[in-house]
Design a protein around this motif. Sequence first.
Motif, PDB file in Angstrom:
ATOM      1  N   ALA A 193       0.828  -1.211   0.000  1.00 24.31           N
ATOM      2  CA  ALA A 193       0.000   0.000   0.000  1.00 24.31           C
ATOM      3  C   ALA A 193       0.859   1.256   0.000  1.00 24.31           C
ATOM      4  O   ALA A 193       0.569   2.218  -0.730  1.00 24.31           O
ATOM      5  CB  ALA A 193      -0.936  -0.009   1.207  1.00 24.31           C
ATOM      6  N   ARG A 194       1.920   1.268   0.797  1.00 26.18           N
ATOM      7  CA  ARG A 194       2.790   2.449   0.831  1.00 26.18           C
ATOM      8  C   ARG A 194       3.533   2.618  -0.488  1.00 26.18           C
ATOM      9  O   ARG A 194       3.745   3.737  -0.959  1.00 26.18           O
ATOM     10  CB  ARG A 194       3.777   2.352   2.004  1.00 26.18           C
ATOM     11  N   ILE A 195       3.923   1.512  -1.086  1.00 25.42           N
ATOM     12  CA  ILE A 195       4.601   1.584  -2.383  1.00 25.42           C
ATOM     13  C   ILE A 195       3.657   2.139  -3.446  1.00 25.42           C
ATOM     14  O   ILE A 195       4.025   3.019  -4.229  1.00 25.42           O
ATOM     15  CB  ILE A 195       5.129   0.197  -2.776  1.00 25.42           C
ATOM     16  N   TYR A 196       2.418   1.640  -3.466  1.00 20.31           N
ATOM     17  CA  TYR A 196       1.449   2.125  -4.452  1.00 20.31           C
ATOM     18  C   TYR A 196       1.204   3.629  -4.286  1.00 20.31           C
ATOM     19  O   TYR A 196       1.130   4.370  -5.279  1.00 20.31           O
ATOM     20  CB  TYR A 196       0.115   1.383  -4.317  1.00 20.31           C
ATOM     21  N   GLU A 197       1.066   4.095  -3.044  1.00 22.57           N
ATOM     22  CA  GLU A 197       0.816   5.512  -2.805  1.00 22.57           C
ATOM     23  C   GLU A 197       2.000   6.355  -3.272  1.00 22.57           C
ATOM     24  O   GLU A 197       1.827   7.446  -3.830  1.00 22.57           O
ATOM     25  CB  GLU A 197       0.532   5.769  -1.324  1.00 22.57           C
ATOM     26  N   SER A 198       3.206   5.858  -3.053  1.00 22.03           N
ATOM     27  CA  SER A 198       4.384   6.572  -3.539  1.00 22.03           C
ATOM     28  C   SER A 198       4.361   6.682  -5.062  1.00 22.03           C
ATOM     29  O   SER A 198       4.560   7.769  -5.629  1.00 22.03           O
ATOM     30  CB  SER A 198       5.661   5.859  -3.094  1.00 22.03           C
ATOM     31  N   LYS A 212       1.885   6.598  -7.127  1.00 15.61           N
ATOM     32  CA  LYS A 212       0.823   7.502  -7.575  1.00 15.61           C
ATOM     33  C   LYS A 212       1.207   8.973  -7.394  1.00 15.61           C
ATOM     34  O   LYS A 212       0.723   9.843  -8.124  1.00 15.61           O
ATOM     35  CB  LYS A 212      -0.470   7.209  -6.811  1.00 15.61           C
ATOM     36  N   SER A 213       2.096   9.252  -6.435  1.00 14.98           N
ATOM     37  CA  SER A 213       2.431  10.643  -6.138  1.00 14.98           C
ATOM     38  C   SER A 213       3.400  11.265  -7.134  1.00 14.98           C
ATOM     39  O   SER A 213       3.560  12.488  -7.162  1.00 14.98           O
ATOM     40  CB  SER A 213       3.025  10.747  -4.725  1.00 14.98           C
ATOM     41  N   TRP A 214       4.057  10.443  -7.960  1.00 16.55           N
ATOM     42  CA  TRP A 214       5.047  11.027  -8.864  1.00 16.55           C
ATOM     43  C   TRP A 214       5.006  10.517 -10.304  1.00 16.55           C
ATOM     44  O   TRP A 214       5.471  11.209 -11.214  1.00 16.55           O
ATOM     45  CB  TRP A 214       6.471  10.819  -8.313  1.00 16.55           C
ATOM     46  N   GLY A 258      -3.771   3.743  -9.555  1.00 16.13           N
ATOM     47  CA  GLY A 258      -2.554   3.876 -10.342  1.00 16.13           C
ATOM     48  C   GLY A 258      -2.794   3.532 -11.800  1.00 16.13           C
ATOM     49  O   GLY A 258      -3.923   3.249 -12.224  1.00 16.13           O
ATOM     50  N   ALA A 259      -1.726   3.548 -12.578  1.00 13.64           N
ATOM     51  CA  ALA A 259      -1.831   3.273 -14.007  1.00 13.64           C
ATOM     52  C   ALA A 259      -2.348   1.863 -14.251  1.00 13.64           C
ATOM     53  O   ALA A 259      -1.895   0.900 -13.614  1.00 13.64           O
ATOM     54  CB  ALA A 259      -0.470   3.455 -14.676  1.00 13.64           C
ATOM     55  N   SER A 260      -3.293   1.741 -15.167  1.00 10.36           N
ATOM     56  CA  SER A 260      -3.801   0.445 -15.596  1.00 10.36           C
ATOM     57  C   SER A 260      -3.053   0.054 -16.870  1.00 10.36           C
ATOM     58  O   SER A 260      -3.154   0.744 -17.891  1.00 10.36           O
ATOM     59  CB  SER A 260      -5.309   0.518 -15.861  1.00 10.36           C
ATOM     60  N   ILE A 261      -2.305  -1.017 -16.793  1.00  9.51           N
ATOM     61  CA  ILE A 261      -1.404  -1.395 -17.889  1.00  9.51           C
ATOM     62  C   ILE A 261      -2.042  -2.459 -18.765  1.00  9.51           C
ATOM     63  O   ILE A 261      -2.493  -3.501 -18.260  1.00  9.51           O
ATOM     64  CB  ILE A 261      -0.070  -1.926 -17.323  1.00  9.51           C
ATOM     65  N   PRO A 262      -2.115  -2.253 -20.076  1.00  6.64           N
ATOM     66  CA  PRO A 262      -2.619  -3.302 -20.969  1.00  6.64           C
ATOM     67  C   PRO A 262      -1.782  -4.571 -20.828  1.00  6.64           C
ATOM     68  O   PRO A 262      -0.545  -4.493 -20.821  1.00  6.64           O
ATOM     69  CB  PRO A 262      -2.453  -2.688 -22.361  1.00  6.64           C
TER      70      PRO A 262
END
Length: 345
Positions: free
Chosen positions: A129-134, A136-138, A278-282
Motif C-alpha cells: 500500500a505504501r509503495i502504491y501511494e508513492s 501515484k504521487s510522482w 494507479g496506471a492500468s497497464i494493458p
Amino acid sequence: MLPLFAEPAGREKKPEPADLPPAIQRQIEKIIGAKVTGAVPAFGGLSVSAGFIFSFGDGQKVFAKGAHPGDTAHGTKNLGQEVMVYESLPVLAEISPPYIGIVSDGEEDGWMLGLWRCIDHDPKLASPARIYESLKSWQRNSSAKDILPRAREHNYISQFLTPEKKWIRLRNDQLAKQKFVTMFADQKAGMAWFDKHVPSLCQYQARIDKLKGEEGLVHGDLRLDNFLFGKDKTYLVDWPNACWGPLVFDLAFLFSNMEALGLGAAEDHFTAFASAGGASIPPDDYVAVMAVLSGYFADQAYREVPDKMPRLRWMQKSMLLAQLKLLSRLGIIESPPQMNGQNQQ
C-alpha cells in the motif's frame, strides 16, 4: 512466500571512511556548517560506488554517495546525471531525501560525492500500500515530460525498449546458450525448455515497439531497495536513469522484484495498483516488457560473479525467474525447470 533465491551474505566492496581524502571531508563540513564526528559505510544498491553516513557535532546526519578512485567508469557520469535530475525536477523535493550539494577533488577519476539528508529507514514499515501511494504521487508528474530525455533515447534505458539482442542473442549464440543453461539444476531439461520456448520469447520481445499504455516519469531502476520507509513518509532514491516513457517499464521492474523477494505475484500487484488509482497497464504491454527484461537478465545472470559485487548475479537471476514465472502463469511459456539454488516454495 519465500524469496526465489537466498540473498548472498557478502556485500559490495566499497571505500571505508578512512579512504576519504581530508580535503573532501573539509568540503563537506563547510557545506553542512558543522564538524564531522563520525562516518560509517552505507550499503543499499548493488554497485561499488562510495556510500557513507556522516554524523556531525550538531546532531545532523548526511548520506553521501558517488564516485571514487577504483569505481566503475560510469560512476562519475551516473552521479552527474542524478544531480541534474535533482536540480531540475521539482517533484523530487517532495518524494526524495533533501538534496544538499556536491563535493569533488576535481580529478576526472577521483572523488565526487553527492550529499543528501539522511533518512531514518525502517524496512519493517514496507508494504504494498505504501509503495502504491508513492508511485501515484510522482509517476504522472507532467513537468518531467519537458525536462527529461525520452526513454527510447536515454543512454541506458533505451536498450530495454528495443527488440534486439537479449533472447535473440541467446538463440543465435551457441556458446551463450550453453552458458545460460548452466543455471539449471538439470541442464538437459534446461536446454529442452529453452529450445521449446525461445521462439515465443523472441516473438513477444519484438512487441516492445508497440507499447500502447500510459507514459509518465520513469525512475529507471525501480527495485524495493530504492524505497526508504520513514515513520510517516515514503522516499524514493537513486534517480540517475530518470526519463519520460512507458510506465509499464518501472512497474514491471518493481513488481517482478517484489515477487523475487517473496512479496506476492507480480500480476497481483499490477491489478492492485490499478485498483488503488494507479496506471492500468494493458496486458500486452507488460507481457512485452517482461519478455524484454527477462531476455536481458537471461543474458547476464549466468556470467561470473564480479569480485566486488557478490549480489549482482543473485539479483539478476531472481528477476529472471520471477519474470519467467509470470510469463508461464499467463500461458506464454511453460514454467522453467528448477534453477540452481532456487528455494522450494
